[in-house]
Design an enzyme around this catalytic site. Structure first.
Site, PDB file in Angstrom:
ATOM      1  N   HIS A  80       8.539  -4.557   2.351  1.00  0.00           N
ATOM      2  CA  HIS A  80       7.240  -4.718   1.690  1.00  0.00           C
ATOM      3  C   HIS A  80       6.979  -6.190   1.474  1.00  0.00           C
ATOM      4  O   HIS A  80       7.887  -6.955   1.182  1.00  0.00           O
ATOM      5  CB  HIS A  80       7.223  -3.980   0.351  1.00  0.00           C
ATOM      6  CG  HIS A  80       5.853  -3.505  -0.020  1.00  0.00           C
ATOM      7  ND1 HIS A  80       5.370  -2.263   0.317  1.00  0.00           N
ATOM      8  CD2 HIS A  80       4.845  -4.110  -0.695  1.00  0.00           C
ATOM      9  CE1 HIS A  80       4.142  -2.116  -0.128  1.00  0.00           C
ATOM     10  NE2 HIS A  80       3.788  -3.233  -0.755  1.00  0.00           N
ATOM     11  N   ASP A 159       0.161   4.630  -8.708  1.00  0.00           N
ATOM     12  CA  ASP A 159       0.029   3.249  -8.237  1.00  0.00           C
ATOM     13  C   ASP A 159      -1.236   3.089  -7.404  1.00  0.00           C
ATOM     14  O   ASP A 159      -1.917   2.068  -7.496  1.00  0.00           O
ATOM     15  CB  ASP A 159       1.258   2.801  -7.429  1.00  0.00           C
ATOM     16  CG  ASP A 159       1.037   1.398  -6.872  1.00  0.00           C
ATOM     17  OD1 ASP A 159       0.867   0.475  -7.698  1.00  0.00           O
ATOM     18  OD2 ASP A 159       0.983   1.226  -5.647  1.00  0.00           O
ATOM     19  N   ARG A 166      -6.634  -2.804 -10.454  1.00  0.00           N
ATOM     20  CA  ARG A 166      -6.161  -4.185 -10.636  1.00  0.00           C
ATOM     21  C   ARG A 166      -6.998  -5.127  -9.795  1.00  0.00           C
ATOM     22  O   ARG A 166      -7.360  -6.220 -10.224  1.00  0.00           O
ATOM     23  CB  ARG A 166      -4.684  -4.306 -10.229  1.00  0.00           C
ATOM     24  CG  ARG A 166      -3.735  -3.800 -11.290  1.00  0.00           C
ATOM     25  CD  ARG A 166      -2.335  -3.657 -10.727  1.00  0.00           C
ATOM     26  NE  ARG A 166      -1.805  -4.896 -10.229  1.00  0.00           N
ATOM     27  CZ  ARG A 166      -0.956  -4.991  -9.207  1.00  0.00           C
ATOM     28  NH1 ARG A 166      -0.539  -3.901  -8.578  1.00  0.00           N
ATOM     29  NH2 ARG A 166      -0.511  -6.151  -8.819  1.00  0.00           N
ATOM     30  N   SER A 181       4.406  -2.083  -8.939  1.00  0.00           N
ATOM     31  CA  SER A 181       3.590  -1.477  -7.886  1.00  0.00           C
ATOM     32  C   SER A 181       4.404  -1.359  -6.594  1.00  0.00           C
ATOM     33  O   SER A 181       4.482  -0.290  -5.969  1.00  0.00           O
ATOM     34  CB  SER A 181       2.341  -2.352  -7.672  1.00  0.00           C
ATOM     35  OG  SER A 181       1.714  -2.041  -6.463  1.00  0.00           O
ATOM     36  N   LYS A 185       6.531   2.330  -5.042  1.00  0.00           N
ATOM     37  CA  LYS A 185       6.286   2.948  -3.727  1.00  0.00           C
ATOM     38  C   LYS A 185       7.595   3.080  -2.960  1.00  0.00           C
ATOM     39  O   LYS A 185       7.817   4.043  -2.242  1.00  0.00           O
ATOM     40  CB  LYS A 185       5.293   2.102  -2.923  1.00  0.00           C
ATOM     41  CG  LYS A 185       3.865   2.206  -3.460  1.00  0.00           C
ATOM     42  CD  LYS A 185       2.867   1.574  -2.507  1.00  0.00           C
ATOM     43  CE  LYS A 185       2.785   0.079  -2.642  1.00  0.00           C
ATOM     44  NZ  LYS A 185       1.909  -0.421  -3.679  1.00  0.00           N
TER      45      LYS A 185
HETATM   46  N1  URA Z   1       1.665  -5.092  -2.710  1.00  0.00           N
HETATM   47  C1  URA Z   1       1.665  -3.995  -3.519  1.00  0.00           C
HETATM   48  O1  URA Z   1       1.941  -2.888  -3.066  1.00  0.00           O
HETATM   49  N2  URA Z   1       1.375  -4.137  -4.797  1.00  0.00           N
HETATM   50  C2  URA Z   1       1.084  -5.329  -5.340  1.00  0.00           C
HETATM   51  O2  URA Z   1       0.837  -5.385  -6.518  1.00  0.00           O
HETATM   52  C3  URA Z   1       1.076  -6.476  -4.512  1.00  0.00           C
HETATM   53  C4  URA Z   1       1.378  -6.333  -3.183  1.00  0.00           C
END
Ligand code: URA
Length: 439
Positions: A80, A159, A166, A181, A185
């Protein structure tokens, strides 16, 4: 039933927030029982107060469980990025790692603030489906070795809702909210091994290496508590990654990279992230394992295995891969030439480029905006390049002449050229440093 006003009072107070507090937020976000205005107010309170590592972990777990009980991932490794401009790394990394025999099951997000989102990029491929059920996600991984999906009702739905809020309430750049966040995931997806690409620089949510390191450490601490082996790479976002910003443009650039070409900085980040993923998936730490993984992924990228895996993957998720090979269609283009004095490029401001692309429709101003896959900006220069008057610096792709003119102005604003010695300062490294959870 919780009166959400009590939750808001607690968030605004100075006491420690416990698991029940975060469960109330995550449940209310997932089942729609708490309206947007109350969730937005909660986000503003948390943005202002910050969360301790313990609170961040409790919030992460509440988000991760918002779609139901946690199940192991169908993949062996996940990655990620914290978000950047022109960051199409996943489009190359996911099939590349899968092509060396390591299954990749990834859940991605949409564009956030001035940064682009992998799902928006994938959806610019005609027919590509990102809304997979957990079963479909697992089946594609089983069959092809790689799948990328959006959040769903089963995968960290809280989320998904908070992420969009957000973005709309300018509460994105909070380390605790970013960490929760991203990690929710990963935990909901059942990851056991993970590589975090933590962007550092003006185009990211971390303005300095020290800030990036703090965010990386927070996420690694959450990973460690959740039993995930993880590594974080701090990578440069002082200028856009690669040459393109915009959804179809970025898919076209990713395809060029999968063919063994592509911009040098993108290729370097792809190889570093992929090698780290392979080493993490194998549970192998240390420089020798990293070097061996590096050789393996380079061979798979240069030998065409990653490109072949990309074809299989796109087809498995319903995408028209022949269209990718032909090049995804783009809006009409205008060339941007350098209108100033000769000199050396001292800055290509990723924030201005990201905003320029967003303004012409490549990203969202508000959550309900629909992105236009055909538009975006190509930046043809990098910090340290020499420029003479009239030299090409970019190309903008927009639907109307007025939007093209606006984007041309923005690109000119974003590129700074200097004749002085300051301009000759060394280019920042593509990868600043790596941190990991203990093996
Ligand atoms: N990627 C995400 O999934 N969440 C964030 O808050 C920032 C980048």
């Amino acid at each position: 039933m919780t009166d959400f006003r009590d939750v808001l009072r607690a968030a605004r107070g100075s006491g420690t927030l416990d698991g029940a507090h975060f469960e109330a937020v995550a449940r209310g976000a997932a089942d729609q029982s708490v309206p947007d205005y109350q969730l937005a107010s909660w986000l503003a309170a948390v943005y202002a107060r910050g969360l301790s590592p313990e609170e961040t972990f409790a919030f992460t777990m509440a988000l991760a469980r918002s779609g139901g009980p946690l199940e192991p991932s169908p993949g062996a490794v996940d990655k990620h990025s914290t978000g950047g401009v022109g960051d199409k790394t996943t489009l190359v990394v996911a099939p590349l790692v899968a092509s060396v025999g390591i299954p990749v099951a990834k859940m991605s997000g949409r564009g956030l603030a001035h940064t682009g989102g992998t799902l928006d990029k994938l959806e610019s491929i005609p027919g590509f489906r990102v809304n997979l059920s957990r079963d479909e996600w697992a089946q594609v991984v089983e069959r092809v070795g790689v799948a990328v999906a959006a959040q769903s009702r089963e995968l960290a739905p809280a989320d998904g809702r908070l992420y969009a809020l957000r973005d709309a309430t300018a509460t994105v750049d909070s380390p605790a909210l970013i960490a929760a966040s991203i990690m929710s995931k990963k935990i909901a997806g059942g990851a056991r091994a993970l590589v975090l690409d933590v962007k550092v620089g003006r185009g990211s949510f971390n303005s300095s290496v020290a800030e990036g390191r703090r965010l990386a450490q927070l996420m690694l601490e959450v990973a460690s508590r959740a039993g995930i082996r993880a590594e974080a790479l701090l990578t440069n976002m002082e200028e856009p990654l690669g040459q393109t910003v915009g959804n179809a443009l970025e898919v076209n650039e990713a395809w060029a990279t999968l063919q063994g070409g592509g911009p040098a900085d993108l290729r370097a980040v792809v190889l570093a992230v992929s090698a780290a993923m392979v080493a993490q998936a194998r549970g192998a730490g240390g420089p020798d394992a990293a070097a061996a993984a590096g050789r393996e992924v380079r061979a798979a990228l240069d030998g065409g295995q990653a490109r072949d895996k990309f074809r299989e993957w796109v087809q498995a998720q319903g995408g028209d891969v022949d269209q990718v090979e032909r090049g995804l269609p783009l809006a009409p283009a205008a060339l941007v030439t350098w209108a100033g004095e000769a000199g050396v490029v001292s800055r290509v401001d990723p924030l201005l480029i990201g905003r320029a692309a967003m303004e012409i429709g490549a990203g969202r101003r508000v959550a309900a905006d629909v992105v236009n896959p055909r538009v975006g900006v190509a930046v043809l220069v990098k910090t340290g390049d020499r420029l003479s008057p009239g030299a090409p610096v970019g190309r903008v792709y927009a639907e109307s002449p007025s939007e093209r003119e606006q984007a041309v102005r923005r690109v000119r604003e974003a590129v700074k050229v200097s004749a002085g010695a300051a301009a000759l300062a060394p280019r920042p490294p593509v990868v600043w440093e790596a941190l990991s959870t203990p093996h």
